[in-house]
Design an enzyme around this catalytic site. Sequence first.
Site, PDB file in Angstrom:
ATOM      1  N   MET A 179     -23.701  92.365 -10.753  1.00  0.00           N
ATOM      2  CA  MET A 179     -24.236  91.899 -11.855  1.00  0.00           C
ATOM      3  C   MET A 179     -23.311  91.105 -12.817  1.00  0.00           C
ATOM      4  O   MET A 179     -22.748  91.391 -13.690  1.00  0.00           O
ATOM      5  CB  MET A 179     -24.806  92.989 -12.749  1.00  0.00           C
ATOM      6  CG  MET A 179     -26.201  93.401 -12.192  1.00  0.00           C
ATOM      7  SD  MET A 179     -26.693  95.003 -12.918  1.00  0.00           S
ATOM      8  CE  MET A 179     -25.590  96.244 -11.849  1.00  0.00           C
ATOM      9  N   ASP A 197     -22.605  99.615  -9.496  1.00  0.00           N
ATOM     10  CA  ASP A 197     -23.244  98.704 -10.334  1.00  0.00           C
ATOM     11  C   ASP A 197     -22.092  97.880 -10.803  1.00  0.00           C
ATOM     12  O   ASP A 197     -21.440  98.472 -11.865  1.00  0.00           O
ATOM     13  CB  ASP A 197     -24.106  99.303 -11.344  1.00  0.00           C
ATOM     14  CG  ASP A 197     -25.506  99.684 -10.854  1.00  0.00           C
ATOM     15  OD1 ASP A 197     -26.265  98.838 -10.342  1.00  0.00           O
ATOM     16  OD2 ASP A 197     -25.984 100.695 -11.042  1.00  0.00           O
ATOM     17  N   MET A 251     -35.477  94.279  -8.901  1.00  0.00           N
ATOM     18  CA  MET A 251     -35.071  95.044 -10.295  1.00  0.00           C
ATOM     19  C   MET A 251     -36.492  95.648 -10.978  1.00  0.00           C
ATOM     20  O   MET A 251     -37.277  94.716 -11.196  1.00  0.00           O
ATOM     21  CB  MET A 251     -34.324  94.226 -11.410  1.00  0.00           C
ATOM     22  CG  MET A 251     -32.839  93.794 -10.848  1.00  0.00           C
ATOM     23  SD  MET A 251     -31.734  95.269 -10.746  1.00  0.00           S
ATOM     24  CE  MET A 251     -31.929  96.297 -12.135  1.00  0.00           C
ATOM     25  N   ASP A 302     -34.496  99.287  -7.888  1.00  0.00           N
ATOM     26  CA  ASP A 302     -33.444  99.692  -8.803  1.00  0.00           C
ATOM     27  C   ASP A 302     -33.903  99.785 -10.364  1.00  0.00           C
ATOM     28  O   ASP A 302     -34.100  98.576 -10.842  1.00  0.00           O
ATOM     29  CB  ASP A 302     -32.281  98.767  -8.520  1.00  0.00           C
ATOM     30  CG  ASP A 302     -31.047  99.212  -9.293  1.00  0.00           C
ATOM     31  OD1 ASP A 302     -31.216 100.339  -9.602  1.00  0.00           O
ATOM     32  OD2 ASP A 302     -30.056  98.322  -9.308  1.00  0.00           O
ATOM     33  N   HIS A 319     -24.644 103.394  -4.540  1.00  0.00           N
ATOM     34  CA  HIS A 319     -24.755 102.173  -5.014  1.00  0.00           C
ATOM     35  C   HIS A 319     -23.766 101.915  -6.298  1.00  0.00           C
ATOM     36  O   HIS A 319     -23.621 102.794  -7.102  1.00  0.00           O
ATOM     37  CB  HIS A 319     -26.002 102.437  -5.624  1.00  0.00           C
ATOM     38  CG  HIS A 319     -26.957 101.100  -6.365  1.00  0.00           C
ATOM     39  ND1 HIS A 319     -27.184 100.149  -5.448  1.00  0.00           N
ATOM     40  CD2 HIS A 319     -27.074 100.727  -7.763  1.00  0.00           C
ATOM     41  CE1 HIS A 319     -27.674  98.929  -6.803  1.00  0.00           C
ATOM     42  NE2 HIS A 319     -27.637  99.361  -7.705  1.00  0.00           N
ATOM     43  N   HIS A 367     -23.952  96.210  -6.024  1.00  0.00           N
ATOM     44  CA  HIS A 367     -24.783  95.304  -6.770  1.00  0.00           C
ATOM     45  C   HIS A 367     -23.916  94.316  -7.783  1.00  0.00           C
ATOM     46  O   HIS A 367     -23.514  95.113  -8.628  1.00  0.00           O
ATOM     47  CB  HIS A 367     -25.698  96.415  -7.310  1.00  0.00           C
ATOM     48  CG  HIS A 367     -26.781  95.691  -8.244  1.00  0.00           C
ATOM     49  ND1 HIS A 367     -27.820  96.282  -9.050  1.00  0.00           N
ATOM     50  CD2 HIS A 367     -26.987  94.227  -8.358  1.00  0.00           C
ATOM     51  CE1 HIS A 367     -28.519  95.643  -9.615  1.00  0.00           C
ATOM     52  NE2 HIS A 367     -28.284  94.197  -9.507  1.00  0.00           N
ATOM     53  N   MET A 415     -20.806  95.160 -13.318  1.00  0.00           N
ATOM     54  CA  MET A 415     -21.027  94.353 -14.600  1.00  0.00           C
ATOM     55  C   MET A 415     -19.968  93.814 -15.032  1.00  0.00           C
ATOM     56  O   MET A 415     -19.009  94.267 -15.351  1.00  0.00           O
ATOM     57  CB  MET A 415     -21.903  95.339 -15.482  1.00  0.00           C
ATOM     58  CG  MET A 415     -22.963  96.280 -14.850  1.00  0.00           C
ATOM     59  SD  MET A 415     -23.731  96.942 -16.285  1.00  0.00           S
ATOM     60  CE  MET A 415     -25.023  97.738 -15.164  1.00  0.00           C
ATOM     61  N   SER A 452     -26.925 105.576  -8.070  1.00  0.00           N
ATOM     62  CA  SER A 452     -26.151 104.921  -8.615  1.00  0.00           C
ATOM     63  C   SER A 452     -24.935 105.258  -9.551  1.00  0.00           C
ATOM     64  O   SER A 452     -25.093 106.379 -10.364  1.00  0.00           O
ATOM     65  CB  SER A 452     -26.978 103.952  -9.693  1.00  0.00           C
ATOM     66  OG  SER A 452     -26.324 103.325 -10.660  1.00  0.00           O
TER      67      SER A 452
HETATM   68  C1  DX5 Z   1     -29.145  98.692 -14.120  1.00  0.00           C
HETATM   69  C2  DX5 Z   1     -28.660  99.057 -12.532  1.00  0.00           C
HETATM   70  C3  DX5 Z   1     -29.334 100.376 -11.926  1.00  0.00           C
HETATM   71  C4  DX5 Z   1     -29.095 101.573 -12.945  1.00  0.00           C
HETATM   72  C5  DX5 Z   1     -30.267 102.747 -12.447  1.00  0.00           C
HETATM   73  O1  DX5 Z   1     -28.518  97.774 -14.470  1.00  0.00           O
HETATM   74  O2  DX5 Z   1     -28.703  98.253 -11.527  1.00  0.00           O
HETATM   75  O3  DX5 Z   1     -28.503 100.800 -10.785  1.00  0.00           O
HETATM   76  O4  DX5 Z   1     -28.047 102.256 -12.835  1.00  0.00           O
HETATM   77  O5  DX5 Z   1     -30.126 103.731 -13.438  1.00  0.00           O
HETATM   78  P1  DX5 Z   1     -31.475 104.393 -13.527  1.00  0.00           P
HETATM   79  O6  DX5 Z   1     -32.008 105.132 -12.348  1.00  0.00           O
HETATM   80  O7  DX5 Z   1     -31.048 105.614 -14.726  1.00  0.00           O
HETATM   81  O8  DX5 Z   1     -32.464 103.692 -14.000  1.00  0.00           O
HETATM   82 ZN    ZN Z   2     -27.969  98.565  -9.506  1.00  0.00          ZN
END
Ligand code: DX5
Ligand code: ZN
Length: 223
Positions: free
Chosen positions: A72, A39, A141, A179, A37, A70, A41, A12
Amino acid sequence: MPSEYPFILTPSLLSSDFSRIGEELAALEQAGLEWVHWDVMDGAFVPNITFGPPVIKACRTQSKLFFDVHLMIEQPDRYLSEFVDAGADLLCVHAEACTHLERTVSEIVRLGAKCGVALNPHTPLDVVEYLLPQLDMVLVMSVNPGFGGQKFIPFTKKKMQRLRAMIQEQKLSTHIQVDGGITPENIREMAGHGANVFVSGSAFFGFPPYADRYRTFLDALER
Ligand code: DX5
Ligand code: ZN
């Protein structure tokens, strides 16, 4: 650990150095990783803001990695084509953010990307049951989304296991991605519960060199 599903580690970028994302991607590729990956947001679906299509697009030209995106974000339908045009290989939307999830999934497929649905830790599996044949991946998740470095929520193991049974019952080969809070110490247990695509942020990027860290995760699976 032998598995009928391929094991994939997808680091990630949330835990990478944002001032050098291009170099981080090159380093991952060099280390032998195949997926990465992203993320995304929006500060609304989750209380944090990261990056959007322009950043992904800029990096697409420099990387051959499989971009696992991903989302979010609220109302993801507004941005699906932008993310596909930017170079996302797989778009994963949150079931909780989609009122008409089947429509959203069909649109991702129509746009030519692989399609995933993410479920927050408490969200029941029923929401994806009838959609499974249309999905390449379900993301379980294992932390509440929004931040890296959080603690793994144990009840999600049961959820992965039930999901794998559901997938097998329908004779599908859908990926199960886990994740949040994944480390070399618990990755094997995740595989034992049916997950085969593993996201790792803080436990990956915090431990360079990446080739060695990748090996540590793979060794933990094969132990
Ligand atoms: C959380 C993200 C994850 C996160 C994972 O909202 O979707 O992808 O970055 O990070 P670690 O491995 O540090 O939990
Ligand atoms: Zn993620």
